[in-house]
Design an enzyme around this catalytic site. Structure first.
Site, PDB file in Angstrom:
ATOM      1  N   LYS A 183      33.799  51.989  36.804  1.00 22.15           N
ATOM      2  CA  LYS A 183      32.921  51.119  36.163  1.00 22.15           C
ATOM      3  C   LYS A 183      31.802  51.846  35.687  1.00 22.15           C
ATOM      4  O   LYS A 183      30.457  51.414  35.944  1.00 22.15           O
ATOM      5  CB  LYS A 183      32.745  49.873  37.284  1.00 22.15           C
ATOM      6  CG  LYS A 183      31.806  48.744  36.440  1.00 22.15           C
ATOM      7  CD  LYS A 183      32.695  47.780  35.365  1.00 22.15           C
ATOM      8  CE  LYS A 183      31.786  46.792  34.870  1.00 22.15           C
ATOM      9  NZ  LYS A 183      32.403  45.951  33.607  1.00 22.15           N
ATOM     10  N   ASP A 244      46.413  44.866  45.206  1.00 25.61           N
ATOM     11  CA  ASP A 244      47.098  43.620  45.459  1.00 25.61           C
ATOM     12  C   ASP A 244      47.907  43.266  44.067  1.00 25.61           C
ATOM     13  O   ASP A 244      48.998  42.483  44.396  1.00 25.61           O
ATOM     14  CB  ASP A 244      45.999  42.500  46.163  1.00 25.61           C
ATOM     15  CG  ASP A 244      46.046  42.550  47.350  1.00 25.61           C
ATOM     16  OD1 ASP A 244      46.491  43.533  48.008  1.00 25.61           O
ATOM     17  OD2 ASP A 244      45.441  41.497  47.959  1.00 25.61           O
TER      18      ASP A 244
END
Ligand code: ATP
Length: 352
Positions: A183, A244
């Site tokens: 990011k 996940d």
């Protein structure tokens, strides 16, 4: 191989039992000498010893060649002064298990809602946004006023370098494609450094193709076209969330393996949590811990130059895939098998 087994909380004991059945079959089939020792951790240890991690346990796992940590009820463990240590954090930090390797792949026999893929998320495991472990002493979340909280993120050159090299080394053994997820448009200094270090590391691996994707855009790319990814490297929390997602896209959270590796120690740990909502009902999917344990055998075999451990690891992966392809599955992936029965089928397949 000296192996310590810590079954943990919630579904931990059930998926650990299924994993040990598979391990037993792998040992018989591949002539592995395994010396297993089981110890309590989490709630069972808290009740017996007044702490979730017995003070001797660190030395015990240090002396072993590897260990299996079942999921623990981390959300229940809030006050270290009362012995409520988060075992996962404790071992990752104490043993400097800096690389969390989380493969995710689709399986013949299961629905693949976003198409077939086979990738590995390589997640930095020791710093980042994890306020309970990114300082030498104390926590890095501060309550400034009752309504104001500051949480700090730590990014260091050393941690970026070692995770970048771990990912590059893995990618060159696979399809030679590394994706750096970051990011750096917002976290300009920290993720800027992470990105620069990943680029510099990748340049040392001839033939390695590299691309860079912002973490928010990555959520779309991985759902739209997961097959384009091979090895993905990222910082701690981004990797936790992304892995996940990739596990669930492969069919279920219960399918994703996870190895926590340092230079001298490694811990197999399911990628999911203790799932208290389904604990004790023999319905959890044990695949994640089974595959994590296979990763541990592979790590050990490579480190000690014992190819039969690597062969056993590959055979476990293949047996899981074969059993699923034959239409056997637990409920989370649309089947009806229980935890123990699924483990038995994989073990039987190993013995063939
Ligand atoms: P914890 O507090 O330990 O993180 P949790 O329930 O909040 O536990 P997970 O254990 O990751 O978080 O579970 C998220 C969801 O996925 C739950 O509904 C759980 O039942 C399901 N789940 C997790 N692991 C498995 C598994 N191995 N097999 C089937 N379902 C699972």
């Amino acid at each position: 191989m000296k192996l310590v087994v810590l079954p943990g909380d919630g579904i931990g004991p059930e998926i650990t039992a299924a994993t040990l059945a598979v391990l037993d079959a792998a040992a018989a089939r591949h002539s592995l000498t395994l010396d297993l020792a089981e110890h309590d951790v989490g709630h069972a240890s808290l009740a017996k010893h007044g702490t979730t991690v017995h003070p001797d346990l660190l030395d015990t796992v240090r002396r072993a060649d590897g260990f299996i940590l079942g999921p623990t009820a981390t959300f229940d463990f809030k006050d270290e002064a009362k012995g409520e240590i988060n075992p996962s954090k404790f071992f990752r930090k104490s043993l400097d298990l800096f690389a969390n390797i989380r493969p995710a792949r689709t399986y013949k026999g299961l629905k693949a809602p976003v198409g077939d893929f086979d990738l590995i998320v390589v997640r930095e495991n020791t710093e980042g946004f994890y306020a309970d472990r990114n300082l030498e002493q104390g926590g890095s979340e501060m309550l400034v006023t009752p309504d104001v909280v500051i949480s700090l993120r730590r990014i260091t050159r050393l941690c970026c370098e070692r995770i970048a090299h771990a990912a590059c080394a893995l990618a060159v053994r696979r399809r030679k494609h590394l994706t750096v997820v970051h990011k750096a448009n917002v976290l300009r200094i920290a993720d800027g450094m992470f990105l620069d270090i990943c680029r510099a590391a990748a340049a040392q691996y001839p033939g390695l193709a590299v691309d860079e994707i912002l973490v928010d855009a990555m959520m779309a790319h991985v759902v739209r076209d997961p097959a384009r990814f091979d090895v993905i490297v990222t910082t701690n929390m981004f990797g936790d969330i992304l892995s996940d997602l990739t596990a669930e896209l492969s069919g279920s959270l219960g399918l994703g393996g996870s190895l926590n590796a340092g230079l001298d120690h490694a811990m197999a740990q399911a990628a999911h949590g203790s799932a208290p909502d389904i604990a004790g009902r023999d319905i959890a999917n044990p695949t994640s811990l089974i595959l994590s344990t296979a990763q541990l055998l592979e790590w050990h075999g490579a480190r000690k130059q014992q190819p039969h451990f690597v062969d056993a690891a590959r055979a476990i992966d293949a047996a899981v895939a074969a059993v699923i392809a034959e239409g056997h599955a637990t409920r989370d992936v649309g089947g009806s098998l229980g935890t123990a029965a699924f483990g038995q089928l994989v073990a039987e397949r190993m013995r063939r």
